[in-house]
Design a protein around this motif. Structure first.
Motif, PDB file in Angstrom:
ATOM      1  N   ASP A  46       0.835  -1.211   0.000  1.00 48.45           N
ATOM      2  CA  ASP A  46       0.000   0.000   0.000  1.00 48.45           C
ATOM      3  C   ASP A  46       0.861   1.249   0.000  1.00 48.45           C
ATOM      4  O   ASP A  46       0.601   2.218  -0.724  1.00 48.45           O
ATOM      5  N   LYS A  47       1.889   1.242   0.834  1.00 52.04           N
ATOM      6  CA  LYS A  47       2.719   2.440   0.969  1.00 52.04           C
ATOM      7  C   LYS A  47       3.445   2.751  -0.347  1.00 52.04           C
ATOM      8  O   LYS A  47       3.541   3.921  -0.749  1.00 52.04           O
ATOM      9  N   VAL A  48       3.962   1.736  -1.006  1.00 53.40           N
ATOM     10  CA  VAL A  48       4.635   1.973  -2.289  1.00 53.40           C
ATOM     11  C   VAL A  48       3.619   2.505  -3.305  1.00 53.40           C
ATOM     12  O   VAL A  48       3.911   3.433  -4.069  1.00 53.40           O
ATOM     13  N   GLY A  49       2.414   1.934  -3.288  1.00 54.84           N
ATOM     14  CA  GLY A  49       1.369   2.415  -4.187  1.00 54.84           C
ATOM     15  C   GLY A  49       0.977   3.859  -3.880  1.00 54.84           C
ATOM     16  O   GLY A  49       0.726   4.660  -4.778  1.00 54.84           O
ATOM     17  N   GLN A  50       0.922   4.199  -2.593  1.00 53.08           N
ATOM     18  CA  GLN A  50       0.597   5.575  -2.198  1.00 53.08           C
ATOM     19  C   GLN A  50       1.683   6.542  -2.662  1.00 53.08           C
ATOM     20  O   GLN A  50       1.398   7.662  -3.075  1.00 53.08           O
ATOM     21  N   SER A  51       2.932   6.095  -2.585  1.00 52.49           N
ATOM     22  CA  SER A  51       4.028   6.970  -3.060  1.00 52.49           C
ATOM     23  C   SER A  51       3.874   7.239  -4.554  1.00 52.49           C
ATOM     24  O   SER A  51       4.130   8.357  -5.022  1.00 52.49           O
ATOM     25  N   LEU A  52       3.428   6.239  -5.308  1.00 46.13           N
ATOM     26  CA  LEU A  52       3.239   6.408  -6.753  1.00 46.13           C
ATOM     27  C   LEU A  52       2.223   7.512  -7.044  1.00 46.13           C
ATOM     28  O   LEU A  52       2.414   8.307  -7.979  1.00 46.13           O
ATOM     29  N   ALA A  53       1.179   7.583  -6.239  1.00 44.66           N
ATOM     30  CA  ALA A  53       0.166   8.626  -6.445  1.00 44.66           C
ATOM     31  C   ALA A  53       0.782  10.015  -6.348  1.00 44.66           C
ATOM     32  O   ALA A  53       0.434  10.921  -7.120  1.00 44.66           O
ATOM     33  N   PHE A  54       1.703  10.192  -5.424  1.00 41.57           N
ATOM     34  CA  PHE A  54       2.325  11.517  -5.261  1.00 41.57           C
ATOM     35  C   PHE A  54       3.413  11.763  -6.299  1.00 41.57           C
ATOM     36  O   PHE A  54       3.610  12.904  -6.739  1.00 41.57           O
ATOM     37  N   TYR A  55       4.121  10.704  -6.709  1.00 36.06           N
ATOM     38  CA  TYR A  55       5.095  10.882  -7.812  1.00 36.06           C
ATOM     39  C   TYR A  55       4.357  11.237  -9.102  1.00 36.06           C
ATOM     40  O   TYR A  55       4.881  11.983  -9.937  1.00 36.06           O
ATOM     41  N   ASN A  56       3.157  10.690  -9.274  1.00 34.56           N
ATOM     42  CA  ASN A  56       2.360  11.059 -10.458  1.00 34.56           C
ATOM     43  C   ASN A  56       1.984  12.533 -10.423  1.00 34.56           C
ATOM     44  O   ASN A  56       2.010  13.213 -11.460  1.00 34.56           O
ATOM     45  N   LEU A  57       1.612  13.047  -9.241  1.00 30.72           N
ATOM     46  CA  LEU A  57       1.318  14.477  -9.119  1.00 30.72           C
ATOM     47  C   LEU A  57       2.549  15.306  -9.457  1.00 30.72           C
ATOM     48  O   LEU A  57       2.449  16.344 -10.127  1.00 30.72           O
ATOM     49  N   LEU A  58       3.701  14.839  -9.002  1.00 28.29           N
ATOM     50  CA  LEU A  58       4.945  15.553  -9.312  1.00 28.29           C
ATOM     51  C   LEU A  58       5.232  15.525 -10.814  1.00 28.29           C
ATOM     52  O   LEU A  58       5.707  16.517 -11.390  1.00 28.29           O
ATOM     53  N   HIS A  59       4.943  14.405 -11.448  1.00 31.62           N
ATOM     54  CA  HIS A  59       5.148  14.292 -12.899  1.00 31.62           C
ATOM     55  C   HIS A  59       4.265  15.301 -13.645  1.00 31.62           C
ATOM     56  O   HIS A  59       4.692  15.912 -14.632  1.00 31.62           O
ATOM     57  N   GLU A  60       3.044  15.470 -13.139  1.00 31.31           N
ATOM     58  CA  GLU A  60       2.140  16.452 -13.753  1.00 31.31           C
ATOM     59  C   GLU A  60       2.655  17.876 -13.583  1.00 31.31           C
ATOM     60  O   GLU A  60       2.287  18.777 -14.341  1.00 31.31           O
ATOM     61  N   LEU A  61       3.531  18.061 -12.589  1.00 33.78           N
ATOM     62  CA  LEU A  61       4.125  19.381 -12.363  1.00 33.78           C
ATOM     63  C   LEU A  61       5.454  19.544 -13.095  1.00 33.78           C
ATOM     64  O   LEU A  61       6.177  20.518 -12.881  1.00 33.78           O
ATOM     65  N   GLY A  62       5.791  18.556 -13.944  1.00 34.51           N
ATOM     66  CA  GLY A  62       6.990  18.685 -14.766  1.00 34.51           C
ATOM     67  C   GLY A  62       8.175  17.860 -14.325  1.00 34.51           C
ATOM     68  O   GLY A  62       9.230  17.899 -14.973  1.00 34.51           O
ATOM     69  N   GLU A  63       8.041  17.134 -13.199  1.00 36.23           N
ATOM     70  CA  GLU A  63       9.134  16.269 -12.763  1.00 36.23           C
ATOM     71  C   GLU A  63       9.203  15.020 -13.647  1.00 36.23           C
ATOM     72  O   GLU A  63       8.288  14.740 -14.422  1.00 36.23           O
ATOM     73  N   GLN A  64      10.291  14.270 -13.524  1.00 39.02           N
ATOM     74  CA  GLN A  64      10.447  13.065 -14.344  1.00 39.02           C
ATOM     75  C   GLN A  64       9.401  12.013 -13.963  1.00 39.02           C
ATOM     76  O   GLN A  64       8.717  12.130 -12.950  1.00 39.02           O
ATOM     77  N   ASP A  65       9.288  10.985 -14.809  1.00 38.14           N
ATOM     78  CA  ASP A  65       8.268   9.967 -14.560  1.00 38.14           C
ATOM     79  C   ASP A  65       8.561   9.249 -13.236  1.00 38.14           C
ATOM     80  O   ASP A  65       9.701   9.241 -12.760  1.00 38.14           O
ATOM     81  N   PRO A  66       7.523   8.650 -12.616  1.00 41.41           N
ATOM     82  CA  PRO A  66       7.678   8.070 -11.274  1.00 41.41           C
ATOM     83  C   PRO A  66       8.812   7.058 -11.141  1.00 41.41           C
ATOM     84  O   PRO A  66       9.545   7.075 -10.139  1.00 41.41           O
ATOM     85  N   ASP A  67       8.984   6.161 -12.123  1.00 49.42           N
ATOM     86  CA  ASP A  67      10.052   5.169 -12.018  1.00 49.42           C
ATOM     87  C   ASP A  67      11.426   5.833 -11.976  1.00 49.42           C
ATOM     88  O   ASP A  67      12.309   5.439 -11.198  1.00 49.42           O
ATOM     89  N   THR A  68      11.606   6.810 -12.847  1.00 50.23           N
ATOM     90  CA  THR A  68      12.901   7.499 -12.890  1.00 50.23           C
ATOM     91  C   THR A  68      13.166   8.231 -11.582  1.00 50.23           C
ATOM     92  O   THR A  68      14.277   8.174 -11.028  1.00 50.23           O
ATOM     93  N   VAL A  69      12.138   8.911 -11.070  1.00 45.45           N
ATOM     94  CA  VAL A  69      12.300   9.649  -9.816  1.00 45.45           C
ATOM     95  C   VAL A  69      12.588   8.690  -8.660  1.00 45.45           C
ATOM     96  O   VAL A  69      13.444   8.949  -7.808  1.00 45.45           O
ATOM     97  N   ALA A  70      11.873   7.578  -8.630  1.00 48.17           N
ATOM     98  CA  ALA A  70      12.008   6.651  -7.504  1.00 48.17           C
ATOM     99  C   ALA A  70      13.328   5.890  -7.526  1.00 48.17           C
ATOM    100  O   ALA A  70      13.901   5.619  -6.457  1.00 48.17           O
ATOM    101  N   PHE A  71      13.823   5.561  -8.728  1.00 49.19           N
ATOM    102  CA  PHE A  71      14.922   4.597  -8.806  1.00 49.19           C
ATOM    103  C   PHE A  71      16.245   5.126  -9.342  1.00 49.19           C
ATOM    104  O   PHE A  71      17.185   4.345  -9.519  1.00 49.19           O
ATOM    105  N   THR A  72      16.355   6.396  -9.605  1.00 47.81           N
ATOM    106  CA  THR A  72      17.630   6.891 -10.146  1.00 47.81           C
ATOM    107  C   THR A  72      18.290   7.951  -9.277  1.00 47.81           C
ATOM    108  O   THR A  72      19.360   8.429  -9.610  1.00 47.81           O
ATOM    109  N   ARG A  73      17.653   8.311  -8.183  1.00 47.44           N
ATOM    110  CA  ARG A  73      18.281   9.304  -7.310  1.00 47.44           C
ATOM    111  C   ARG A  73      19.213   8.627  -6.300  1.00 47.44           C
ATOM    112  O   ARG A  73      19.047   7.463  -5.958  1.00 47.44           O
ATOM    113  N   ASN A  74      20.176   9.404  -5.831  1.00 47.08           N
ATOM    114  CA  ASN A  74      21.027   8.951  -4.737  1.00 47.08           C
ATOM    115  C   ASN A  74      20.402   9.376  -3.409  1.00 47.08           C
ATOM    116  O   ASN A  74      19.472  10.196  -3.370  1.00 47.08           O
TER     117      ASN A  74
END
Length: 251
Positions: A46-74
């Motif tokens: 559930d928690k990982v799914g909930q994080s996706l909902a907010f990464y999607n909102l960030l993507h709509e604001l111009g951030e990179q797609d959720p997978d890239t944001v979640a898995f490519t940062r240090n």
């Protein structure tokens, strides 16, 4: 309110959920009881799914797609509190963390459900229902184990004492705090913290567990500004291992 302030808020919520979801998933297959193994794994998902909902909102604001944001940062690019990145420890620590964090998140989403930014409010209203059941689960197990026998009670009390400084770090104010409050997005971290203290005190008293004088507990801050423990980077590398092998893979 600036877009930068909104992104900062969304990142810290999403990163808390993503990291804690992965941490709690480490109990899959090794939970103390089969039923609890399944329940804890389900809530981790559930928690990982909930994080996706907010990464999607960030993507709509111009951030990179959720997978890239979640898995490519240090690690130093994550906005999560240090509380969620700590190792799972023994089950008593994970249960206490689950209890403390989900109470805070339930209050946060309840407040954000009235946010004037409708996209954020819709997500908060939807997820609030899920988190309500996470809180009920945590309350039930805290009461049952704390009153089971002396050893269980002592272990939970010890974990509670160790967790509280980190738990207060969940409410670390961002540099945009006043801007967000003035915009009416939510009442701010201090308001969440005060309500949280009242809510957890009721359950802990029923469980016979003691809270310290809050003035003696020093919050562990830094996570919201990219300062993390040595535990986060190895976790980030582990959870992003498959994505880093082939980011273009189509599953």
């Amino acid at each position: 309110m600036t877009e930068e302030a909104l992104k900062d808020l969304l990142y810290k919520i999403a990163d808390d959920l993503l990291i804690l979801g992965h941490r709690n998933s480490e109990w899959t297959g090794v939970g103390p009881l089969l039923e609890e193994d399944i329940a804890f794994s389900s809530m981790a998902q559930d928690k990982v799914g909930q994080s996706l909902a907010f990464y999607n909102l960030l993507h709509e604001l111009g951030e990179q797609d959720p997978d890239t944001v979640a898995f490519t940062r240090n690690a130093d690019q994550f906005h999560n509190s240090q509380f969620v990145e700590l190792p799972i420890g023994e089950y008593d620590f994970s249960l206490i963390r689950h209890f403390l964090f989900d109470h805070a998140d339930y209050i946060r989403f309840s407040m954000l459900a009235d946010c004037p930014i409708e996209e954020v409010a819709q997500v908060a209203r939807k997820l609030k229902g899920e988190i309500k059941y996470h809180v009920m689960h945590a309350n039930t197990w805290i009461k049952q184990l704390a009153t089971a026998n002396e050893e269980a009670h002592e272990r939970l009390q010890k974990s509670l004492d160790e967790a509280l400084p980190y738990a207060l770090g969940v409410f670390e104010p961002s540099k945009f705090e006043n801007e967000i409050i003035e915009a009416g997005v939510y009442p701010g971290e201090k308001a969440i913290e005060e309500q949280w203290k009242e809510n957890i005190a009721i359950v802990l008293e029923q469980a016979g567990l003691k809270l310290p004088d809050w003035d003696t507990v020093k919050p562990v801050y830094g996570g919201r500004y990219g300062k993390h423990t040595e535990h986060l980077q190895p976790l980030v590398e582990e959870m992003s291992e498959v994505f880093r092998v082939d980011p273009s893979a189509d599953w």
